[in-house]
Design a protein around this motif. Structure first.
Motif, PDB file in Angstrom:
ATOM      1  N   ILE A 192     -21.968  35.146   6.129  1.00 47.99           N
ATOM      2  CA  ILE A 192     -22.339  33.777   5.760  1.00 47.99           C
ATOM      3  C   ILE A 192     -21.235  32.812   6.167  1.00 47.99           C
ATOM      4  CG2 ILE A 192     -22.702  32.225   3.783  1.00 47.99           C
ATOM      5  CD1 ILE A 192     -24.226  34.595   2.469  1.00 47.99           C
ATOM      6  N   GLY A 193     -19.981  33.184   5.897  1.00 53.65           N
ATOM      7  CA  GLY A 193     -18.857  32.325   6.268  1.00 53.65           C
ATOM      8  C   GLY A 193     -18.802  32.060   7.762  1.00 53.65           C
ATOM      9  N   LYS A 194     -19.065  33.098   8.559  1.00 50.93           N
ATOM     10  CA  LYS A 194     -19.035  32.931  10.016  1.00 50.93           C
ATOM     11  C   LYS A 194     -20.226  32.116  10.520  1.00 50.93           C
ATOM     12  CE  LYS A 194     -15.360  35.331  10.762  1.00 50.93           C
ATOM     13  NZ  LYS A 194     -14.139  34.693  11.141  1.00 50.93           N
ATOM     14  N   LEU A 195     -21.400  32.363   9.949  1.00 41.19           N
ATOM     15  CA  LEU A 195     -22.604  31.685  10.431  1.00 41.19           C
ATOM     16  C   LEU A 195     -22.720  30.246   9.939  1.00 41.19           C
ATOM     17  CD1 LEU A 195     -25.203  34.564  10.071  1.00 41.19           C
ATOM     18  CD2 LEU A 195     -24.414  33.519  12.189  1.00 41.19           C
ATOM     19  N   GLU A 196     -22.136  29.954   8.779  1.00 41.18           N
ATOM     20  CA  GLU A 196     -22.307  28.622   8.201  1.00 41.18           C
ATOM     21  C   GLU A 196     -21.783  27.520   9.119  1.00 41.18           C
ATOM     22  OE1 GLU A 196     -21.338  26.034   4.196  1.00 41.18           O
ATOM     23  OE2 GLU A 196     -20.345  27.966   4.487  1.00 41.18           O
ATOM     24  N   SER A 197     -20.601  27.703   9.675  1.00 37.70           N
ATOM     25  CA  SER A 197     -20.044  26.643  10.529  1.00 37.70           C
ATOM     26  C   SER A 197     -20.902  26.454  11.785  1.00 37.70           C
ATOM     27  CB  SER A 197     -18.599  26.953  10.898  1.00 37.70           C
ATOM     28  OG  SER A 197     -18.521  28.181  11.589  1.00 37.70           O
ATOM     29  N   LEU A 198     -21.400  27.547  12.343  1.00 36.48           N
ATOM     30  CA  LEU A 198     -22.278  27.443  13.507  1.00 36.48           C
ATOM     31  C   LEU A 198     -23.580  26.717  13.151  1.00 36.48           C
ATOM     32  CD1 LEU A 198     -23.085  28.302  16.433  1.00 36.48           C
ATOM     33  CD2 LEU A 198     -24.082  30.339  15.375  1.00 36.48           C
ATOM     34  N   LEU A 199     -24.184  27.092  12.033  1.00 34.79           N
ATOM     35  CA  LEU A 199     -25.444  26.470  11.632  1.00 34.79           C
ATOM     36  C   LEU A 199     -25.266  24.995  11.277  1.00 34.79           C
ATOM     37  CD1 LEU A 199     -26.988  29.383   9.549  1.00 34.79           C
ATOM     38  CD2 LEU A 199     -27.706  28.580  11.809  1.00 34.79           C
ATOM     39  N   ARG A 200     -24.126  24.643  10.700  1.00 32.91           N
ATOM     40  CA  ARG A 200     -23.874  23.225  10.373  1.00 32.91           C
ATOM     41  C   ARG A 200     -23.763  22.372  11.635  1.00 32.91           C
ATOM     42  NH1 ARG A 200     -23.258  21.836   5.219  1.00 32.91           N
ATOM     43  NH2 ARG A 200     -22.711  23.450   3.712  1.00 32.91           N
ATOM     44  N   ARG A 201     -23.285  22.964  12.719  1.00 30.87           N
ATOM     45  CA  ARG A 201     -23.222  22.219  13.985  1.00 30.87           C
ATOM     46  C   ARG A 201     -24.599  22.121  14.646  1.00 30.87           C
ATOM     47  NH1 ARG A 201     -18.536  25.489  14.843  1.00 30.87           N
ATOM     48  NH2 ARG A 201     -19.744  26.767  16.297  1.00 30.87           N
ATOM     49  N   CYS A 202     -25.456  23.124  14.410  1.00 32.29           N
ATOM     50  CA  CYS A 202     -26.757  23.167  15.089  1.00 32.29           C
ATOM     51  C   CYS A 202     -27.849  22.365  14.377  1.00 32.29           C
ATOM     52  CB  CYS A 202     -27.227  24.612  15.226  1.00 32.29           C
ATOM     53  SG  CYS A 202     -26.204  25.594  16.319  1.00 32.29           S
TER      54      CYS A 202
ATOM     55  N   GLY B 224     -33.781  18.468   5.068  1.00 32.28           N
ATOM     56  CA  GLY B 224     -34.625  19.318   5.905  1.00 32.28           C
ATOM     57  C   GLY B 224     -33.810  20.190   6.850  1.00 32.28           C
ATOM     58  N   GLY B 225     -32.746  19.622   7.414  1.00 31.28           N
ATOM     59  CA  GLY B 225     -31.884  20.385   8.307  1.00 31.28           C
ATOM     60  C   GLY B 225     -31.162  21.498   7.568  1.00 31.28           C
ATOM     61  N   GLU B 226     -30.691  21.196   6.360  1.00 33.05           N
ATOM     62  CA  GLU B 226     -30.009  22.218   5.573  1.00 33.05           C
ATOM     63  C   GLU B 226     -30.977  23.307   5.125  1.00 33.05           C
ATOM     64  OE1 GLU B 226     -27.799  20.264   2.499  1.00 33.05           O
ATOM     65  OE2 GLU B 226     -26.310  19.517   3.919  1.00 33.05           O
ATOM     66  N   ARG B 227     -32.205  22.922   4.823  1.00 39.84           N
ATOM     67  CA  ARG B 227     -33.228  23.896   4.444  1.00 39.84           C
ATOM     68  C   ARG B 227     -33.533  24.819   5.622  1.00 39.84           C
ATOM     69  NH1 ARG B 227     -37.036  20.517   3.088  1.00 39.84           N
ATOM     70  NH2 ARG B 227     -35.998  20.015   1.152  1.00 39.84           N
ATOM     71  N   ALA B 228     -33.654  24.234   6.807  1.00 38.62           N
ATOM     72  CA  ALA B 228     -33.934  25.030   8.006  1.00 38.62           C
ATOM     73  C   ALA B 228     -32.764  25.962   8.316  1.00 38.62           C
ATOM     74  CB  ALA B 228     -34.211  24.110   9.192  1.00 38.62           C
ATOM     75  N   ALA B 229     -31.547  25.460   8.189  1.00 40.34           N
ATOM     76  CA  ALA B 229     -30.363  26.298   8.425  1.00 40.34           C
ATOM     77  C   ALA B 229     -30.316  27.442   7.415  1.00 40.34           C
ATOM     78  CB  ALA B 229     -29.092  25.456   8.344  1.00 40.34           C
ATOM     79  N   GLY B 230     -30.657  27.156   6.175  1.00 39.62           N
ATOM     80  CA  GLY B 230     -30.698  28.208   5.155  1.00 39.62           C
ATOM     81  C   GLY B 230     -31.743  29.257   5.468  1.00 39.62           C
ATOM     82  N   ALA B 231     -32.885  28.820   5.993  1.00 36.16           N
ATOM     83  CA  ALA B 231     -33.937  29.772   6.375  1.00 36.16           C
ATOM     84  C   ALA B 231     -33.466  30.651   7.525  1.00 36.16           C
ATOM     85  CB  ALA B 231     -35.212  29.013   6.750  1.00 36.16           C
ATOM     86  N   VAL B 232     -32.800  30.054   8.510  1.00 39.80           N
ATOM     87  CA  VAL B 232     -32.280  30.834   9.635  1.00 39.80           C
ATOM     88  C   VAL B 232     -31.242  31.842   9.129  1.00 39.80           C
ATOM     89  CG1 VAL B 232     -30.893  30.702  11.743  1.00 39.80           C
ATOM     90  CG2 VAL B 232     -32.760  29.085  11.375  1.00 39.80           C
TER      91      VAL B 232
END
Length: 83
Positions: free
Chosen positions: A34-44, A50-58
């Motif tokens: 989660i720590g590694k993916l969170e920074s990547l997902l926050r940039r994407c 809605g963006g945070e919900r989509a990132a959480g789903a991914v």
């Protein structure tokens, strides 16, 4: 009553023995992922609800796929060892 006794004994064993140092705990592995993916997902994804919900789903899907892959590889090892 029997369930409570089993839980109490399991709790006592865990307190006395703990987790072996050589065996990484799955929760620590998920926290690391989660720590590694969170920074990547926050940039994407945009910083909107809605963006945070989509990132959480991914993130949930990726962690689920990793867990399933780990579970399946462990099953293959058991089947191969039994053959």
């Amino acid at each position: 009553m029997k369930t409570a006794l089993v839980i109490l004994l399991a709790f006592g064993l865990d307190l006395c023995m703990g987790d072996p140092r050589w065996l990484p705990h799955p929760v620590r592995g998920m926290g690391w992922a989660i720590g590694k993916l969170e920074s990547l997902l926050r940039r994407c994804f945009p910083p909107t609800p809605g963006g945070e919900r989509a990132a959480g789903a991914v993130l949930a899907v990726v962690l689920g796929v990793i867990a399933l892959q780990h579970h399946m590889s462990a099953m293959v090892l058991v089947v191969v060892a039994a053959a």
